[in-house]
Scaffold this motif. Structure first.
Motif, mmCIF file in Angstrom:
data_model
loop_
_atom_site.group_PDB
_atom_site.id
_atom_site.type_symbol
_atom_site.label_atom_id
_atom_site.label_comp_id
_atom_site.label_asym_id
_atom_site.label_seq_id
_atom_site.Cartn_x
_atom_site.Cartn_y
_atom_site.Cartn_z
ATOM 1 N N GLY A 1 0.839 4.314 -2.733
ATOM 2 C CA GLY A 1 0.355 5.302 -2.423
ATOM 3 C C GLY A 1 1.400 6.264 -2.961
ATOM 4 N N ASN A 2 2.442 6.536 -3.191
ATOM 5 C CA ASN A 2 3.321 7.497 -4.007
ATOM 6 C C ASN A 2 3.607 7.126 -5.193
ATOM 7 O OD1 ASN A 2 5.295 5.275 -3.329
ATOM 8 N ND2 ASN A 2 6.438 6.795 -2.129
ATOM 9 N N SER A 3 2.747 6.314 -5.705
ATOM 10 C CA SER A 3 2.802 5.918 -7.041
ATOM 11 C C SER A 3 3.856 5.180 -7.628
ATOM 12 C CB SER A 3 2.499 7.564 -8.001
ATOM 13 O OG SER A 3 0.973 7.614 -7.877
ATOM 14 N N ALA B 1 0.753 -1.178 -0.417
ATOM 15 C CA ALA B 1 0.520 -0.064 -0.146
ATOM 16 C C ALA B 1 0.674 1.054 -0.184
ATOM 17 C CB ALA B 1 -0.614 0.233 1.097
ATOM 18 N N SER B 2 1.960 0.806 0.398
ATOM 19 C CA SER B 2 3.100 3.080 0.724
ATOM 20 C C SER B 2 3.669 2.423 -0.866
ATOM 21 C CB SER B 2 3.808 2.008 1.949
ATOM 22 O OG SER B 2 4.956 1.179 1.108
#
Length: 338
Positions: free
Chosen positions: A277-279, A273-274
């Protein structure tokens, strides 16, 4: 001639020097007298029975993908090289150009193709390349895997610009080549190590910022602090599962993580997910093509980049060389000399 041989039950004690018949080149093949080979972590896994033929398949292997030698003879139809030419092996014997395919990636030396750990070796003419004259045999032997892996990640697969921040993990072969290439290209460099002595040495090769990950286990946060909270544009991930979580924390929005190794072991994994979250981009990288290799050699000659050879052993003392690698004693590359 003599050659290195490893087979079940595998391990460093299974390495033997054996007498085998001299080979002869067939159509499209070249006979090379080896002068030096360099160690990669892959070789250690292979000898240990963890990689390739050692992982349950029958039969012995001749280790080492990376070597330098002189062409002694050529078979019919050979036009790329001639007797007397100094050449290096190519990690993938059939990957000349273009994107990777299963067929190209199935042509690596050491496994499944017998490797360069022998006095005389026959290779396809497509699987060797001429090398810069100013480099020693030892230095040339370090180029096919470690150097090309670093080169591809920085200049083929990423979109970096001068001034961008790159993180190099550790001071082994791939990371030190990455440091040298990144410095030459005008990137800002951050390097990690468990040794303050090695970090100081890395500064001499262009490291702008150093992090001792033993003293600073949360080094991903340290990278963010060093970049004003932005994060790194690029991370050369050599640790694998044991370090990927920190890399994900360290990379900037839309940054690039190139996964090239697993030297830190499996680790506890990370939360994807991290990454979402920052693509950020997470890419697996396995060496590169001959076209990439020859472009790299041109750049090495232009910028007078000298590979870092830290330890040299006689080729018949491969066990001692692998023991040094296991102990993490090296900075840059370990080489066996014929």
């Amino acid at each position: 001639m003599r050659a290195l041989k490893v087979e079940a039950p595998w391990g460093l004690d299974a390495i033997e020097v054996v007498e085998v018949p001299d080979p002869a080149p067939g159509p499209g093949e070249v006979l090379v007298r080896m002068r030096a080979v360099s160690l990669n972590y892959r070789d250690l896994l292979m000898v240990g029975g963890i990689y390739g033929r050692g992982s349950g398949q029958a039969g012995a292997i001749t280790p080492f993908s990376d070597g330098c030698g002189v062409v002694e003879a050529v078979g019919p139809g050979v036009s790329r090289v001639k007797p007397g030419d100094r050449v290096s092996t190519l990690f993938f014997q059939n990957w000349v150009s273009g994107p990777p395919t299963q067929e190209k990636l199935s042509s690596s030396l050491g496994f499944p193709i017998p490797g360069a750990g022998r006095e005389l070796a026959v290779f396809s003419q497509e699987g060797v390349s001429k090398v810069p004259d100013f480099l020693s045999d030892q230095q040339v032997s370090t180029l096919p895997c470690a150097a090309l892996t670093a080169w591809r990640t920085l200049f083929e697969d990423s979109r970096l610009q001068p001034g961008d921040t790159v993180v190099l993990q550790g001071t082994g072969g791939v990371s030190i080549f990455g440091l040298q290439f990144a410095h030459a290209a005008g990137y800002r460099t951050i390097i990690t190590s468990s040794s303050d002595e090695k970090l100081e040495r890395a500064r001499g090769f262009g490291a702008d910022h150093t992090i001792n990950y033993r003293k600073v286990p949360e080094w991903g946060r340290a990278v963010r602090d060093a970049t004003g909270g932005r994060g790194a544009d690029f991370i050369l991930e050599v640790g694998g599962g044991g370090t990927i979580e920190q890399s994900v924390r360290a990379v900037r929005v839309a940054g690039h993580i190139a996964v090239v190794g697993v030297v830190a072991g499996p680790g506890a994994g990370f939360n994807p997910a991290s990454l979402i979250g920052n693509s950020a981009k997470l890419q697996g990288v396995s060496v590169g093509s001959r076209d990439m290799y020859e472009a790299m050699c041109e750049a090495i000659a232009l910028k007078d980049i000298r590979p870092v050879v830290d330890k040299v052993f006689p080729w018949t003392e491969a066990k001692a060389a692998f023991t040094a690698m296991q102990g993490g004693e090296h900075f840059g590359k370990i080489v066996l000399e014929f």
